[in-house]
Design a protein around this motif. Structure first.
Motif, PDB file in Angstrom:
ATOM      1  N   LEU A 139      44.783  40.882  33.740  1.00  0.00           N
ATOM      2  CA  LEU A 139      46.037  41.512  33.339  1.00  0.00           C
ATOM      3  C   LEU A 139      45.912  42.127  31.949  1.00  0.00           C
ATOM      4  O   LEU A 139      46.388  43.241  31.709  1.00  0.00           O
ATOM      5  CB  LEU A 139      47.167  40.486  33.374  1.00  0.00           C
ATOM      6  CG  LEU A 139      48.580  41.002  33.146  1.00  0.00           C
ATOM      7  CD1 LEU A 139      48.950  42.003  34.230  1.00  0.00           C
ATOM      8  CD2 LEU A 139      49.544  39.852  33.127  1.00  0.00           C
ATOM      9  N   GLU A 140      45.252  41.423  31.031  1.00  0.00           N
ATOM     10  CA  GLU A 140      45.048  41.967  29.692  1.00  0.00           C
ATOM     11  C   GLU A 140      44.176  43.208  29.740  1.00  0.00           C
ATOM     12  O   GLU A 140      44.418  44.180  29.001  1.00  0.00           O
ATOM     13  CB  GLU A 140      44.421  40.914  28.782  1.00  0.00           C
ATOM     14  CG  GLU A 140      45.363  39.801  28.405  1.00  0.00           C
ATOM     15  CD  GLU A 140      44.675  38.690  27.647  1.00  0.00           C
ATOM     16  OE1 GLU A 140      43.427  38.712  27.514  1.00  0.00           O
ATOM     17  OE2 GLU A 140      45.388  37.770  27.180  1.00  0.00           O
ATOM     18  N   GLU A 141      43.169  43.217  30.606  1.00  0.00           N
ATOM     19  CA  GLU A 141      42.318  44.405  30.743  1.00  0.00           C
ATOM     20  C   GLU A 141      43.128  45.584  31.286  1.00  0.00           C
ATOM     21  O   GLU A 141      42.935  46.730  30.844  1.00  0.00           O
ATOM     22  CB  GLU A 141      41.134  44.100  31.677  1.00  0.00           C
ATOM     23  CG  GLU A 141      40.113  43.178  31.083  1.00  0.00           C
ATOM     24  CD  GLU A 141      39.043  42.786  32.086  1.00  0.00           C
ATOM     25  OE1 GLU A 141      39.067  43.263  33.239  1.00  0.00           O
ATOM     26  OE2 GLU A 141      38.169  41.978  31.712  1.00  0.00           O
ATOM     27  N   LEU A 142      44.034  45.324  32.222  1.00  0.00           N
ATOM     28  CA  LEU A 142      44.864  46.402  32.748  1.00  0.00           C
ATOM     29  C   LEU A 142      45.799  46.954  31.682  1.00  0.00           C
ATOM     30  O   LEU A 142      46.055  48.162  31.626  1.00  0.00           O
ATOM     31  CB  LEU A 142      45.682  45.911  33.947  1.00  0.00           C
ATOM     32  CG  LEU A 142      44.894  45.714  35.245  1.00  0.00           C
ATOM     33  CD1 LEU A 142      45.809  45.100  36.311  1.00  0.00           C
ATOM     34  CD2 LEU A 142      44.323  47.021  35.737  1.00  0.00           C
ATOM     35  N   GLU A 143      46.319  46.099  30.824  1.00  0.00           N
ATOM     36  CA  GLU A 143      47.205  46.567  29.748  1.00  0.00           C
ATOM     37  C   GLU A 143      46.456  47.385  28.714  1.00  0.00           C
ATOM     38  O   GLU A 143      47.008  48.299  28.133  1.00  0.00           O
ATOM     39  CB  GLU A 143      47.906  45.378  29.086  1.00  0.00           C
ATOM     40  CG  GLU A 143      48.959  44.740  29.965  1.00  0.00           C
ATOM     41  CD  GLU A 143      49.635  43.573  29.294  1.00  0.00           C
ATOM     42  OE1 GLU A 143      49.256  43.217  28.159  1.00  0.00           O
ATOM     43  OE2 GLU A 143      50.555  43.004  29.905  1.00  0.00           O
ATOM     44  N   GLU A 144      45.178  47.069  28.475  1.00  0.00           N
ATOM     45  CA  GLU A 144      44.381  47.835  27.538  1.00  0.00           C
ATOM     46  C   GLU A 144      44.090  49.232  28.068  1.00  0.00           C
ATOM     47  O   GLU A 144      44.003  50.179  27.317  1.00  0.00           O
ATOM     48  CB  GLU A 144      43.060  47.109  27.251  1.00  0.00           C
ATOM     49  CG  GLU A 144      43.222  45.853  26.427  1.00  0.00           C
ATOM     50  CD  GLU A 144      41.901  45.110  26.273  1.00  0.00           C
ATOM     51  OE1 GLU A 144      40.873  45.593  26.773  1.00  0.00           O
ATOM     52  OE2 GLU A 144      41.924  44.026  25.652  1.00  0.00           O
ATOM     53  N   VAL A 145      43.976  49.387  29.382  1.00  0.00           N
ATOM     54  CA  VAL A 145      43.670  50.667  29.991  1.00  0.00           C
ATOM     55  C   VAL A 145      44.883  51.593  29.936  1.00  0.00           C
ATOM     56  O   VAL A 145      44.749  52.810  29.763  1.00  0.00           O
ATOM     57  CB  VAL A 145      43.202  50.482  31.449  1.00  0.00           C
ATOM     58  CG1 VAL A 145      43.057  51.814  32.174  1.00  0.00           C
ATOM     59  CG2 VAL A 145      41.896  49.688  31.489  1.00  0.00           C
ATOM     60  N   LYS A 146      46.091  51.047  30.015  1.00  0.00           N
ATOM     61  CA  LYS A 146      47.307  51.862  29.982  1.00  0.00           C
ATOM     62  C   LYS A 146      47.428  52.547  28.625  1.00  0.00           C
ATOM     63  O   LYS A 146      47.167  51.948  27.597  1.00  0.00           O
ATOM     64  CB  LYS A 146      48.550  50.979  30.212  1.00  0.00           C
ATOM     65  CG  LYS A 146      48.716  50.552  31.648  1.00  0.00           C
ATOM     66  CD  LYS A 146      49.882  49.612  31.777  1.00  0.00           C
ATOM     67  CE  LYS A 146      51.142  50.363  32.059  1.00  0.00           C
ATOM     68  NZ  LYS A 146      52.274  49.469  32.306  1.00  0.00           N
ATOM     69  N   PRO A 147      47.815  53.843  28.619  1.00  0.00           N
ATOM     70  CA  PRO A 147      47.966  54.560  27.332  1.00  0.00           C
ATOM     71  C   PRO A 147      49.210  54.140  26.582  1.00  0.00           C
ATOM     72  O   PRO A 147      50.154  53.651  27.063  1.00  0.00           O
ATOM     73  CB  PRO A 147      48.063  56.023  27.721  1.00  0.00           C
ATOM     74  CG  PRO A 147      48.366  56.043  29.187  1.00  0.00           C
ATOM     75  CD  PRO A 147      47.994  54.697  29.741  1.00  0.00           C
TER      76      PRO A 147
ATOM     77  N   LYS B 172      41.459  27.607  36.123  1.00  0.00           N
ATOM     78  CA  LYS B 172      40.442  28.644  35.944  1.00  0.00           C
ATOM     79  C   LYS B 172      40.883  29.947  36.597  1.00  0.00           C
ATOM     80  O   LYS B 172      40.680  31.030  36.048  1.00  0.00           O
ATOM     81  CB  LYS B 172      39.103  28.191  36.522  1.00  0.00           C
ATOM     82  CG  LYS B 172      38.434  27.119  35.709  1.00  0.00           C
ATOM     83  CD  LYS B 172      37.144  26.656  36.355  1.00  0.00           C
ATOM     84  CE  LYS B 172      36.546  25.500  35.584  1.00  0.00           C
ATOM     85  NZ  LYS B 172      35.333  24.986  36.237  1.00  0.00           N
ATOM     86  N   ILE B 173      41.506  29.869  37.752  1.00  0.00           N
ATOM     87  CA  ILE B 173      41.993  31.073  38.435  1.00  0.00           C
ATOM     88  C   ILE B 173      43.096  31.729  37.622  1.00  0.00           C
ATOM     89  O   ILE B 173      43.133  32.959  37.480  1.00  0.00           O
ATOM     90  CB  ILE B 173      42.476  30.719  39.861  1.00  0.00           C
ATOM     91  CG1 ILE B 173      41.285  30.334  40.732  1.00  0.00           C
ATOM     92  CG2 ILE B 173      43.248  31.881  40.478  1.00  0.00           C
ATOM     93  CD1 ILE B 173      41.670  29.788  42.085  1.00  0.00           C
ATOM     94  N   MET B 174      44.004  30.922  37.041  1.00  0.00           N
ATOM     95  CA  MET B 174      45.072  31.486  36.215  1.00  0.00           C
ATOM     96  C   MET B 174      44.502  32.181  34.981  1.00  0.00           C
ATOM     97  O   MET B 174      44.963  33.266  34.598  1.00  0.00           O
ATOM     98  CB  MET B 174      46.057  30.394  35.797  1.00  0.00           C
ATOM     99  CG  MET B 174      46.974  29.943  36.911  1.00  0.00           C
ATOM    100  SD  MET B 174      48.259  28.818  36.339  1.00  0.00           S
ATOM    101  CE  MET B 174      47.335  27.301  36.197  1.00  0.00           C
ATOM    102  N   LEU B 175      43.499  31.600  34.342  1.00  0.00           N
ATOM    103  CA  LEU B 175      42.883  32.238  33.177  1.00  0.00           C
ATOM    104  C   LEU B 175      42.190  33.540  33.561  1.00  0.00           C
ATOM    105  O   LEU B 175      42.256  34.535  32.822  1.00  0.00           O
ATOM    106  CB  LEU B 175      41.882  31.290  32.518  1.00  0.00           C
ATOM    107  CG  LEU B 175      42.464  30.136  31.723  1.00  0.00           C
ATOM    108  CD1 LEU B 175      41.347  29.249  31.193  1.00  0.00           C
ATOM    109  CD2 LEU B 175      43.306  30.656  30.568  1.00  0.00           C
ATOM    110  N   GLN B 176      41.539  33.562  34.708  1.00  0.00           N
ATOM    111  CA  GLN B 176      40.883  34.781  35.177  1.00  0.00           C
ATOM    112  C   GLN B 176      41.921  35.869  35.442  1.00  0.00           C
ATOM    113  O   GLN B 176      41.725  37.027  35.057  1.00  0.00           O
ATOM    114  CB  GLN B 176      40.094  34.485  36.447  1.00  0.00           C
ATOM    115  CG  GLN B 176      39.365  35.687  37.002  1.00  0.00           C
ATOM    116  CD  GLN B 176      38.644  35.361  38.300  1.00  0.00           C
ATOM    117  OE1 GLN B 176      38.741  34.248  38.813  1.00  0.00           O
ATOM    118  NE2 GLN B 176      37.934  36.333  38.828  1.00  0.00           N
ATOM    119  N   ASN B 177      43.039  35.517  36.058  1.00  0.00           N
ATOM    120  CA  ASN B 177      44.091  36.508  36.312  1.00  0.00           C
ATOM    121  C   ASN B 177      44.695  37.019  35.010  1.00  0.00           C
ATOM    122  O   ASN B 177      45.025  38.205  34.896  1.00  0.00           O
ATOM    123  CB  ASN B 177      45.188  35.905  37.192  1.00  0.00           C
ATOM    124  CG  ASN B 177      44.714  35.685  38.609  1.00  0.00           C
ATOM    125  OD1 ASN B 177      43.750  36.303  39.059  1.00  0.00           O
ATOM    126  ND2 ASN B 177      45.385  34.791  39.317  1.00  0.00           N
TER     127      ASN B 177
END
Length: 76
Positions: A68-76, A59-64
């Motif tokens: 990480l996917e949210e951080l990649e979406e924020v990057k232009p 569960k912790i790995m899925l949350q991380n």
């Protein structure tokens, strides 16, 4: 479950100590049954404990991964 496996281990140790103190030449049938039950119970308890730990780590790995996917979406 961890408490159950600890209790089963303690019972096994106590049973072995009592048997060694009586110094019987052969193991009686009830003793073999008790040993089998204690080992089986301890094994089942260990499997459930490792399953619980693995599930929590998964569960912790899925949350991380989601973070990480949210951080990649924020990057232009």
């Amino acid at each position: 479950m961890a408490i159950v496996s600890d209790v089963i281990g303690a019972l096994l140790i106590i049973t072995l100590i009592v048997h060694l103190l009586t110094l019987e030449e052969t193991f009686p049938l009830w003793f073999w049954g008790l040993l089998f039950a204690l080992f089986a119970g301890g094994g089942v308890g260990a499997v459930f404990e490792y399953k619980r730990i693995f599930s929590r780590n998964f569960k912790i790995m899925l949350q991380n991964l989601k973070e990480l996917e949210e951080l990649e979406e924020v990057k232009p």
